[in-house]
Write an enzyme that holds these catalytic residues in place. Sequence first.
Site, short mmCIF file in Angstrom:
data_model
loop_
_atom_site.label_atom_id
_atom_site.label_comp_id
_atom_site.label_asym_id
_atom_site.label_seq_id
_atom_site.Cartn_x
_atom_site.Cartn_y
_atom_site.Cartn_z
N CYS A 166 34.16 69.87 27.51
CA CYS A 166 33.67 71.25 27.68
C CYS A 166 32.16 71.25 27.94
O CYS A 166 31.68 72.01 28.77
CB CYS A 166 33.89 72.09 26.41
SG CYS A 166 35.43 71.84 25.58
N ASP A 167 31.42 70.43 27.20
CA ASP A 167 29.96 70.57 27.18
C ASP A 167 29.21 69.43 27.85
O ASP A 167 27.99 69.52 28.01
CB ASP A 167 29.47 70.68 25.72
CG ASP A 167 30.08 71.88 25.01
OD1 ASP A 167 30.39 72.86 25.70
OD2 ASP A 167 30.27 71.82 23.78
N CYS B 176 33.21 68.81 21.73
CA CYS B 176 34.06 68.71 22.93
C CYS B 176 33.25 68.21 24.12
O CYS B 176 32.49 68.96 24.74
CB CYS B 176 34.66 70.09 23.22
SG CYS B 176 35.61 70.09 24.74
#
Length: 308
Positions: A141-142, A138
């Site tokens: 997200c990261d 992701c």
Amino acid sequence: MIDVLIIGAGPAGLSAAIYVQRAGKHAVCLEALTVGGQIVNTPEIANYPGIKSTSGFAFSMGLYEQATELGAEIEYEKAVSVEKIESSEEADKESFKVTAESGKTYEAKTVIIATGAKNRRLGLEKEDSLTGRGVSFCATCDGAFFKGKDVAVNGGGNTALEDALFLTNYCNKVYIIHRRDEFRGEPKSLELLKNKDNTEFVLNSTVTELKGDKSLEAVVVKDKLTGEEREIAVQGLFIAIGQEPDNKSFEDIAELDASGYVAADESCLTKTPGVFVAGDCRTKTVRQLTTAASDGAVAALAACSYIG
Ligand code: NAP
């Protein structure tokens, strides 16, 4: 007794919930992970008709608010089985018992399976142990953890291209590793990516090894045409090689195709009357937000008409 129990609260499941509520019936969605499903991680949606540009998160929240304000309920439970409840002599239709992983059970007049799909993995040694230590599924997200670092994205679909575009904003260098030299993702995204000065395309190549113990240090890629292997030093690898269905638990109630998707055509009807399927978990050729929303509407109206 719930009118329509929807397994999954992604775009298909929430679209179904909106249509069920607007048809005057009651919908309950069971969601194992995150409302919005996979799309919640998409940095930008620019191909949903009527919305020029939005983030996957904003889109998911919009769906959630619309469904719940109409009266749909969301329960954070993972459905693990759907069984027919033997009908009494007076009842003319079967109803269904849905069991969650927690042991909680639900009784419903109809069921819509809208489980979407989960991230496909490369199947490499260290893929599990390095997930969260450099390996990610992701980018939204990261991505921010990799500010100023060198990273790679593996895949050639829309997710890979959009992830790579997103990462070019943070990272020093972004390698795009793809097993062919043609991309499945939209040419528009590819063009944007080619115009970035911090990208390098590594084509006709597959990732064969992940290096590093405490965290990812490098990936080994093999050129499929020459057979040559090359080590690329990266601190992050974003795996975006598509999705796989997760419908095994429902194979008794809804026939699966050879790839594990629920076998049904555009009518969204499964082999069991009263059980419907919607979205990416269904056999289909085009898996898009638009087709997920469309399936949600079709399955919801079919379920409401089945209830009568
Ligand atoms: P996808 O379109 O299925 O693409 C997966 C990519 O990974 C393909 O390029 C494929 O290569 C490659 N691949 C598959 N298995 C592999 C393996 N074992 N090793 C190496 N490479 C492998 O998946 P996706 O990009 O996640 O997209 C899924 C669906 O969501 C698509 O319909 C996509 O259009 C849609 N989507 C839409 C948006 C948006 O509308 N904004 C955003 C993201 C995704 P080959 O090409 O060689 O098969």
